[in-house]
Each structure stands twice: as C-alpha cells, then as structure tokens.
Scaffold this motif. Sequence first.
Motif, PDB file in Angstrom:
ATOM      1  N   PRO A  48      42.872  36.479  45.518  1.00 26.63           N
ATOM      2  CA  PRO A  48      42.449  37.167  46.752  1.00 26.63           C
ATOM      3  C   PRO A  48      42.973  36.465  47.998  1.00 26.63           C
ATOM      4  N   SER A  49      43.267  37.266  49.010  1.00 24.41           N
ATOM      5  CA  SER A  49      43.797  36.759  50.273  1.00 24.41           C
ATOM      6  C   SER A  49      43.334  37.694  51.379  1.00 24.41           C
ATOM      7  N   PRO A  50      43.521  37.309  52.649  1.00 22.71           N
ATOM      8  CA  PRO A  50      43.129  38.212  53.744  1.00 22.71           C
ATOM      9  C   PRO A  50      43.815  39.572  53.676  1.00 22.71           C
ATOM     10  N   GLU A  51      45.020  39.619  53.115  1.00 22.50           N
ATOM     11  CA  GLU A  51      45.744  40.889  53.006  1.00 22.50           C
ATOM     12  C   GLU A  51      45.304  41.671  51.774  1.00 22.50           C
ATOM     13  N   HIS A  52      45.000  40.967  50.693  1.00 21.68           N
ATOM     14  CA  HIS A  52      44.570  41.603  49.444  1.00 21.68           C
ATOM     15  C   HIS A  52      43.209  41.015  49.075  1.00 21.68           C
ATOM     16  N   TRP A  53      42.146  41.715  49.445  1.00 22.11           N
ATOM     17  CA  TRP A  53      40.794  41.172  49.361  1.00 22.11           C
ATOM     18  C   TRP A  53      40.391  40.797  47.939  1.00 22.11           C
ATOM     19  N   LEU A  54      40.832  41.561  46.948  1.00 24.84           N
ATOM     20  CA  LEU A  54      40.472  41.277  45.555  1.00 24.84           C
ATOM     21  C   LEU A  54      41.659  40.787  44.738  1.00 24.84           C
ATOM     22  N   GLY A  55      42.737  40.452  45.417  1.00 25.24           N
ATOM     23  CA  GLY A  55      43.919  39.977  44.711  1.00 25.24           C
ATOM     24  C   GLY A  55      44.762  41.115  44.165  1.00 25.24           C
ATOM     25  N   LEU A  56      45.700  40.751  43.292  1.00 27.66           N
ATOM     26  CA  LEU A  56      46.627  41.717  42.712  1.00 27.66           C
ATOM     27  C   LEU A  56      46.427  41.789  41.197  1.00 27.66           C
ATOM     28  N   LEU A 233      43.689  40.990  29.713  1.00 29.91           N
ATOM     29  CA  LEU A 233      44.462  39.802  29.358  1.00 29.91           C
ATOM     30  C   LEU A 233      44.245  38.662  30.346  1.00 29.91           C
ATOM     31  N   ALA A 234      43.653  38.964  31.502  1.00 29.31           N
ATOM     32  CA  ALA A 234      43.404  37.909  32.490  1.00 29.31           C
ATOM     33  C   ALA A 234      42.151  37.094  32.164  1.00 29.31           C
ATOM     34  N   ILE A 235      41.319  37.590  31.249  1.00 29.93           N
ATOM     35  CA  ILE A 235      40.060  36.891  30.960  1.00 29.93           C
ATOM     36  C   ILE A 235      40.299  35.498  30.391  1.00 29.93           C
ATOM     37  N   PRO A 236      41.180  35.320  29.376  1.00 29.49           N
ATOM     38  CA  PRO A 236      41.389  33.955  28.860  1.00 29.49           C
ATOM     39  C   PRO A 236      41.918  32.981  29.906  1.00 29.49           C
ATOM     40  N   ALA A 237      42.612  33.501  30.915  1.00 32.26           N
ATOM     41  CA  ALA A 237      43.166  32.634  31.956  1.00 32.26           C
ATOM     42  C   ALA A 237      42.154  32.324  33.053  1.00 32.26           C
ATOM     43  N   GLY A 238      40.953  32.865  32.943  1.00 31.31           N
ATOM     44  CA  GLY A 238      39.926  32.602  33.939  1.00 31.31           C
ATOM     45  C   GLY A 238      40.129  33.348  35.244  1.00 31.31           C
ATOM     46  N   ILE A 239      40.873  34.455  35.207  1.00 34.34           N
ATOM     47  CA  ILE A 239      41.134  35.253  36.407  1.00 34.34           C
ATOM     48  C   ILE A 239      40.061  36.341  36.506  1.00 34.34           C
ATOM     49  N   ALA A 240      39.573  36.585  37.718  1.00 35.94           N
ATOM     50  CA  ALA A 240      38.424  37.479  37.915  1.00 35.94           C
ATOM     51  C   ALA A 240      38.798  38.951  38.007  1.00 35.94           C
ATOM     52  N   ALA A 241      40.085  39.296  37.882  1.00 41.05           N
ATOM     53  CA  ALA A 241      40.521  40.677  38.101  1.00 41.05           C
ATOM     54  C   ALA A 241      39.746  41.711  37.286  1.00 41.05           C
ATOM     55  N   PRO A 242      39.489  41.500  35.980  1.00 40.00           N
ATOM     56  CA  PRO A 242      38.770  42.548  35.229  1.00 40.00           C
ATOM     57  C   PRO A 242      37.304  42.685  35.618  1.00 40.00           C
ATOM     58  N   LEU A 243      36.763  41.689  36.313  1.00 35.58           N
ATOM     59  CA  LEU A 243      35.358  41.757  36.694  1.00 35.58           C
ATOM     60  C   LEU A 243      35.113  42.766  37.808  1.00 35.58           C
ATOM     61  N   TYR A 244      36.119  43.025  38.646  1.00 37.30           N
ATOM     62  CA  TYR A 244      35.910  43.917  39.787  1.00 37.30           C
ATOM     63  C   TYR A 244      35.672  45.357  39.346  1.00 37.30           C
ATOM     64  N   PRO A 245      36.545  45.972  38.528  1.00 31.40           N
ATOM     65  CA  PRO A 245      36.229  47.337  38.088  1.00 31.40           C
ATOM     66  C   PRO A 245      35.002  47.388  37.190  1.00 31.40           C
ATOM     67  N   ALA A 246      34.781  46.342  36.383  1.00 32.60           N
ATOM     68  CA  ALA A 246      33.576  46.319  35.549  1.00 32.60           C
ATOM     69  C   ALA A 246      32.323  46.275  36.407  1.00 32.60           C
ATOM     70  N   ALA A 247      32.368  45.492  37.488  1.00 30.63           N
ATOM     71  CA  ALA A 247      31.234  45.426  38.403  1.00 30.63           C
ATOM     72  C   ALA A 247      31.004  46.767  39.089  1.00 30.63           C
ATOM     73  N   ALA A 248      32.087  47.484  39.422  1.00 27.31           N
ATOM     74  CA  ALA A 248      31.942  48.802  40.042  1.00 27.31           C
ATOM     75  C   ALA A 248      31.256  49.770  39.085  1.00 27.31           C
TER      76      ALA A 248
END
Length: 275
Positions: A48-56, A233-248
Amino acid sequence: MRVGGIRITLTAIIGTLIILACVGGAILAPWVAPHDPNLPMGGRWDPPSPEHWLGLDQIGRDMFSRILYGGRISIGLAMLATILAFVVGVVTGLAAAIFGGWIDMLFSRVADVVLSIPNLMWALIILSGFGTGATIIVLTIGSLYSVYVFRVARSVAMNVVVLEYVEAARLRGEGLMWVILREILPNALPPLAAEFGLRFCFAFLFVAALSFLGLGVQPPDADWGSMVKESALAIPAGIAAPLYPAAAIALLTIGVNMVVDWLLSMYSRPQGENA
C-alpha cells in the motif's frame, strides 16, 4: 432510537450503514475508483502507498479500484438472483397455499427433488453444461434458491389464508388478486422481508464461492470471490492482498445479517409492544 414509533437498534443502524457503504461504493465505482481496475500500474504485490491505498495485485493492478468494481458484479449478480428467486418462489408458494390440491402437490414434490441434491452440485452440473456467463449464474442461483422461498411463502400463506378476515373478503365477493394483494401479502411481508435478506446473503456467498472455484465471473472482470482466488498465492508470503476482498465479503454479509436480525425481532415481537 425510534423512527415513526418503530424502535431501531444500534446493530440495525450499523448494518444499514455497512450496506449503504458497500452498495454506494459499487454503484459509484466509475466515479470514485482512482485507477482503471484492469490496467497494471506497477510491480507484483506492491505494498500500500498514498497512490494505491491497498497496494497492487498479482499483475500490478490497483486493489482498491478492483474491489470497488468487483462489488458491482458481486452485489449485482446476488441481487438479481435473489429477486428472481423471490418472484418464482413467492408466486408458486402463494399458488400452492391458495389452490392446494394437485398444484400444491406438484410444486412441493419439485421442491423436494431440488432439495435432495446439494446446491453446489446442482450449480456444478448446470454451469459445466451451459457455461459460466452472468446470465447463467443468475438463472442457476435464482432457480435453486426459489425453492427455499417457495417453502417460506407457502408456509406463511397457509397460515394467513385460513384467517377470518381472508374468509370475510372472499364472502364479500372480492376477487382473487384483491385478496392476495390486500389481505395475504401485507400480512406475509415481514417474514418474507427477513427471508429476502437471508437469501441475498446466501446468493452473495454462492456467487463468491463459484468465482473462487473458477465457475463464476471470468477474467479480466473481477468480483470479490475471484479476487480472493487470484490473490491466494500471496498468503504464504505474508502479503495482505487476499484479505481485502475477503474482508469485503465478510463485512457485507455481517451488515445484512444485522438488519435481518432486527427485522426478525420486529416480526416476533408481540403486537403493540414498542419497547
């Protein structure tokens, strides 16, 4: 909190705000999404960054924009399927309760056949044979869930049609449609409204599950279920990307259930009790 003599609980207010936020974000996605949801903007799994709030995501697309656009598909398909289920289920349920006889027997046995096989198996068979387009998904889920609506509508209507005011309306010579629209439906509305909310939750989760299995929305379009699958595939790497749609998915489901619980409590409260 009271509005027009109706007590609205805090959980119902919170649930309504959650629903409005999710639906509003989905409807306004073309105007509020900061980036094109299908256009790569940077590297794989950028944080995540100011331009991409939830990352890529896995190919560099903006996660926040894709969640907004994905909500349009997830909520839209679930809503259409729920409306279809209620149109078919309420009509057949009322017909079975009012006419009885062979009509009731026919609809009830069809419902028993559908309920004898898990919904996911029905969906896998239908979607494997007819494809995975949005129309097929809506028709499949709507048809499967119409059976549950049929059972609720039939049960409620059978309790109403034997009441004195319905018999009095018939003895006055009122037409069948008048009796249905003025006497039966208004008194069946509270439980049907609660069932609509519950059925929407199930349809919404069903759409997400089908997309997660690869039988729902297909790339490059995205819904929240397919986004969880793509980001898994990001889960084993500890990346939070899959948590955002799951949280939605979880957030909207919780919000709808909060409102449904309030509706059920209002329906079950004794007449005249406003506390």
